[in-house]
Scaffold this active site. Structure first.
Site, mmCIF file in Angstrom:
data_model
loop_
_atom_site.group_PDB
_atom_site.id
_atom_site.type_symbol
_atom_site.label_atom_id
_atom_site.label_comp_id
_atom_site.label_asym_id
_atom_site.label_seq_id
_atom_site.Cartn_x
_atom_site.Cartn_y
_atom_site.Cartn_z
ATOM 1 N N PRO A 260 0.872 -1.324 -0.036
ATOM 2 C CA PRO A 260 0.160 -0.069 0.118
ATOM 3 C C PRO A 260 0.781 1.546 -0.078
ATOM 4 C CG PRO A 260 -0.925 -1.463 1.447
ATOM 5 C CD PRO A 260 0.624 -2.166 1.103
ATOM 6 N N GLU A 261 -0.042 2.272 -0.243
ATOM 7 C CA GLU A 261 0.664 3.833 -0.175
ATOM 8 C C GLU A 261 1.202 3.868 1.221
ATOM 9 O OE1 GLU A 261 -0.855 8.519 -0.428
ATOM 10 O OE2 GLU A 261 -2.424 6.825 -0.297
ATOM 11 N N VAL A 262 2.545 4.338 1.061
ATOM 12 C CA VAL A 262 3.437 4.488 2.284
ATOM 13 C C VAL A 262 3.517 3.544 3.394
ATOM 14 C CG1 VAL A 262 3.900 7.169 1.909
ATOM 15 C CG2 VAL A 262 1.880 6.386 3.426
ATOM 16 N N PHE A 263 3.293 2.274 2.852
ATOM 17 C CA PHE A 263 3.554 1.102 3.647
ATOM 18 C C PHE A 263 4.607 1.080 4.458
ATOM 19 C CE2 PHE A 263 4.436 -3.201 4.983
ATOM 20 C CZ PHE A 263 3.398 -3.597 5.306
ATOM 21 N N ASN B 111 6.031 11.115 -0.456
ATOM 22 C CA ASN B 111 5.206 10.036 -0.608
ATOM 23 C C ASN B 111 5.440 9.357 -1.939
ATOM 24 O OD1 ASN B 111 3.166 8.072 -1.201
ATOM 25 N ND2 ASN B 111 1.243 9.362 -0.123
#
Length: 315
Positions: free
Chosen positions: A45-48, A120
């Site tokens: 995922p996003e910025v895991f 990000n």
């Protein structure tokens, strides 16, 4: 050798927020799980790494910031990564060991100038262990703008793989029609859409992108609860009254005609897996090719500045 099929895994999970080692451990364990199930390409995922700080204010109000909020942000900065750097080297070793492509949302530190800005980003790591590219989110959304800087056109990255061209945009970048067009124009076949948006409207977005771009869309979200937040954060009180589930997920895989290959997963952690038939991408463009026969360059043209923007240029 070109392959007509690719097995893609989507990891819906979170690490302990602000804990770089927790994220690295989960990347390793979930990647091994997905590879054991036959995955060629694994998406996080996003910025895991090191996590999406949903609900935290970092002590920011219009016109003021708090000392506690600055300390929380410093902690976030310390748990972020350089690209390339120690963490991408370790991720590369993992990708090489498993023989897979790893696509991971990360918080990236600026390593060229002040080192005081975070981005990000998506990092793309190949099965040879190398960093194949990265993408920095062009416009952080809402309060995210206090955490992350703006990317530029030099990281509108698409990578070549044996099963087609792979690239993507992050969360609400996908609402930017011109950004999507810039990706389509690079011949994207598998479109990666990591997000932090668990609303029903996000499903409409990814299905539209698949139908518009005539590509597979791999959307990866987090299943996050308050248990993933360190209780010693100065800003923990920001989420104390929130429901225990902070993000319900909604990861899914959509085919090039807008139909689900894997339906959204909600309210639990999991690894979604699907084998994608890339011949269907070609077939889907028979009657609609958004940057081909369905474009009208005599009327509409997009200019993309893909040059790296530096505040200092040494000559």
């Amino acid at each position: 050798m070109n392959k007509s099929h690719a097995t893609v895994a989507v990891v819906q999970s979170v690490p302990i927020l602000f804990d770089k080692q927790s994220a690295m451990d989960k990347i390793a364990s979930k990647s091994r799980e997905a590879a054991a199930r036959g995955a060629d390409l694994i998406v996080f995922p996003e910025v895991f790494l090191p996590g999406y700080p949903r609900g935290l204010s970092f002590g920011a109000r219009v016109g003021s910031r708090t000392a506690d909020g600055r300390r929380d942000w410093e902690r976030y900065w310390a748990s972020s990564i350089d690209i390339p750097g120690t963490e991408t080297d370790l991720i590369g070793e993992l990708a090489k060991e498993l023989g897979v492509y790893l696509i991971i949302g990360v918080v990236e530190r600026d390593k060229e100038f002040s080192r005081g800005t975070l981005y990000n980003s998506i990092v793309y790591v190949g099965p040879d262990g190398s960093v194949l590219g990265k993408h920095r989110k062009l416009v952080p959304t809402g309060s995210e703008r206090l955490l992350w800087g703006q990317g530029d056109g030099s990281t509108l990255t698409v990578i070549d793989t044996p099963f087609g061209r792979v690239g993507g945009l992050i969360c609400w970048e996908n609402y930017m029609p011109l950004a999507r067009t810039a990706m389509y124009a690079q011949g994207i076949d598998i479109y990666i859409a990591p997000t932090a948006d668990a609303r029903d409207t996000w499903q409409s977005t990814i299905r539209h992108i698949a139908c518009e771009g005539r590509c597979y869309v791999v959307s990866c979200n987090q299943f996050a609860t308050k248990a993933s937040y360190p209780a010693d954060l100065a800003g923990y009180e920001d989420i104390e009254e929130d429901a225990d589930i902070l993000s319900r997920g909604g990861s899914a895989i959509v085919g090039p005609l807008g139909d689900y290959v894997v339906e959204p997963l909600y309210n639990e952690e999991g690894v979604l897996l699907a084998t994608l038939d890339l011949s269907l991408v070609t077939q889907s463009r028979f009657d609609f090719d958004v940057v081909g026969h369905y474009s009208r360059p005599d009327i509409f043209q997009l200019v993309v500045n893909d040059k790296k923007q530096d505040i200092v240029r040494r000559i």
